[in-house]
Design a protein around this motif. Structure first.
Motif: not given
Length: 454
Positions: A202-214
Motif C-alpha cells: 500500500s506504500c509508495s513514498n520516496p522515504f520508504i522501501v518499495k515493494l514491487y511484487r511478490t
C-alpha cells in the motif's frame, strides 16, 4: 535449521528457536550489536557461525484482557511491568509471535515515483537503466526464473535477502526477500507475514522501501523490493562513532517524512532504529522492515507488546494501549543514538528487564553529554515524555529550534546534499553490506495453501 539472526530487511519476528536465541544473547550479560563481532571472528567470540547480531528484539503477544486491567499512571506501573516480564518469559516457551494484525484493509491509492534503480549506471552494459515506475507492465510479467542471483544482502529468521538483477542485460537491481514456507507454520506467523505484505504494497513514498511484487512456490515466499545498495545507516554510524547535529537532523527529517506518510494512512511503524534505515544511491534514507507495523482505524488503539528493547515506548511496556505516538517516542530515541552512537537506554551492562525499568523512569535519569546542543536535548526530552499525550506531533516537532533552517521542501524534492554519499559501482555492487555465503541447501517443500493471497 538456520540459526536466528537479524538483518535490515528481516526482523527476527519468529526465529526458529527463539528461546535458545535469547538464552544465548543473555549468556555474556551484554548486548551483541552489529559491529561488535563479524563472521570472521564469530568463532572466537562464541557467536553463531556466520551471523551478526543487532539489538535483541523481544517479541510477545499480550492479551487485551490483561492489557485492559492496567489503569494506573506510568510511574505507578513498575510492579505491573515486573509481573508482565515474568509472564513474557514464561510464555516465550510457547509464543514466538508479535501478535496478529487482522484489520489491515489497506485499499490505498498510491502515487508513483521513480525507484532507486534509475540512479544506477551499469558499467557492464551500455544499455540504459530501466526506471521502475515507467515499466509497470514489465514488472507485472516478470518471472522468478528471469532473476539472476548476484549475492546475499542479509540473513534472517526465515530465510535471507538476495541481490538479484533482471531486465535487458540485467541492468536492473532488486532485493529479493525469501522466506522458507516449511518454517512458517504458526497461524499467527502466517497472518503476520500476509499483513506485512499488505502494508508494504500500500506504500509508495520516496522515504520508504518499495515493494514491487511478490511470488510464491512450494518452498519460499518472495518479496521483490527496492535494493538500496547504500547499506544500513547503522553501518555508517558504527564507523563514524556519532553524527553531528547537521547529519542527525537530515536523517531524522527523512524519518519524519516517512512517518508523516505512514501516520496519514493510519499505520503505526513500531520498530524505528538505525538498522532499519537504508541509504539509497543518493544518500537519502528509506524506511524498511514492516514486520511490526499495523494499520489503526481512527481512534483505534493497539495492545501488542513488540519492538526493540532500547526503543520501545513506556506505554507498550506497561501494557497500556498505544497508537502512533509510540513512534514519536522512538524518534527521540533515534535522535539520541545518532548524536551519541548509543541509545539512551542500553543493554550493554544490564538485562532487558533493567532497560525497561529505566525507560519507565523517563529521561530524568539519562545522561546528556556536554557536546550535545541545548536545542537537541530540549527536543529529545519533549519527544520522550512519559505521557503520550504530552509528546509533540510530527508537525509541531518540525517547528522546534533544532530544526531551524531545515529545508523541508528541499528534502522532499531531494535537492539537499546528504551528509554521506555511498559509493556504488553499479547494480551488482554489494560492497556496502556484510559478506555472506551463497545458500546451497534447499528447504523442504510445503504445499499448504495459507499463502494463496500472498
Amino acid at each position: 535449521m538456520e540459526e536466528p539472526g537479524y538483518h535490515k530487511y528481516f526482523h527476527p519476528i519468529y526465529p526458529p528457536n527463539l528461546e535458545d536465541w535469547i538464552e544465548f544473547m543473555e549468556e555474556d550479560g551484554e548486548e551483541r550489536r552489529r559491529g561488535d563481532i563479524s563472521s570472521e571472528s564469530s568463532s572466537e567470540s562464541g557467536s553463531f557461525p556466520g551471523e551478526r547480531f543487532s539489538r535483541c528484539v523481544l517479541i510477545q503477544s499480550i492479551s487485551e484482557d490483561v492489557s485492559n486491567s492496567v489503569e494506573s499512571g506510568l510511574e505507578d506501573n513498575i510492579k505491573s511491568f515486573e509481573d508482565n516480564m515474568k509472564a513474557v518469559k514464561d510464555n516465550l516457551k510457547t509464543e514466538q509471535t508479535c501478535g496478529t494484525d487482522n484489520n489491515d484493509n489497506n485499499d490505498y491509492i498510491t502515487d508513483k515515483y521513480s525507484c532507486d534503480n534509475q540512479q544506477y549506471s551499469n558499467s557492464d552494459s551500455p544499455a540504459p537503466v530501466i526506471k521502475c515506475a515507467d515499466n509497470p507492465s514489465w514488472l507485472d510479467t516478470l518471472r522468478l526464473d528471469q532473476l539472476s542471483w548476484v549475492g546475499t544482502l542479509g540473513i534472517g529468521g526465515f530465510g535471507r535477502v538476495e541481490l538479484v538483477t533482471a531486465g535487458e542485460n540485467n541492468n536492473m537491481a532488486f532485493a529479493l526477500k525469501k522466506m522458507k514456507k516449511n518454517e512458517i507454520t504458526d497461524e499467527k506467523q502466517q497472518q503476520h507475514i500476509l499483513n506485512e505484505k499488505k502494508i508494504m504494497s500500500s506504500c509508495s513514498n520516496p522515504f520508504i522501501v518499495k515493494l514491487y511484487r511478490t511470488f510464491r512456490d512450494s518452498r519460499y515466499l518472495y518479496m521483490l523490493m527496492e535494493p538500496c545498495l547504500g547499506g544500513e545507516l547503522w553501518t555508517i554510524l558504527r564507523n563514524k562513532k556519532r553524527f553531528d547535529d547537521e547529519s542527525s537532523r537530515f536523517y531524522t527529517a527523512c524519518v519524519i517524512k516517512a512517518f508523516d506518510y505512514l501516520h496519514d494512512k493510519g499505520i503505526v511503524y513500531r520498530d524505528l532504529k538505525p538498522e532499519n534505515l537504508l541509504l539509497d544511491s543518493s544518500g537519502y534514507i528509506k524506511l524498511t522492515d514492516f514486520g511490526f507495523s499495523k494499520r489503526l482505524e481512527p481512534g483505534e488503539k493497539s495492545w501488542t507488546f513488540c519492538g526493540t528493547p532500547e526503543y520501545v515506548a513506556p506505554e507498550i511496556i506497561t501494557n497500556k494501549s498505544h497508537d502512533n505516538r509510540a513512534d514519536i517516542w522512538s524518534v527521540g530515541i533515534l535522535m539520541y543514538e545518532l548524536l551519541n552512537g548509543v541509545p539512551p537506554f542500553s543493554k550493554k551492562n544490564s538485562s532487558s528487564d533493567q532497560v525497561y525499568s529505566d525507560i519507565l523512569q523517563g529521561m530524568k535519569s539519562v545522561n546528556f553529554p556536554s557536546y550535545m546542543s541545548a536545542t537537541a536535548v530540549e527536543l529529545i526530552r519533549q519527544l520522550c515524555r512519559l505521557s503520550p499525550s504530552q509528546r509533540p506531533s510530527l508537525s509541531v516537532t518540525r517547528r522546534y529550534m533544532w530544526f531551524a533552517g531545515m529545508d523541508w521542501e528541499g528534502l522532499e524534492n531531494r535537492t539537499l546534499t546528504p551528509p554521506y554519499l555511498p559509493t556504488i559501482a553499479g547494480v551488482k555492487d554489494t560492497s556496502n553490506f556484510d559478506n555472506y555465503q551463497e545458500e546451497t541447501q534447499q528447504p523442504e517443500e510445503n504445499f499448504a495453501d495459507w499463502d494463496i493471497d500472498f
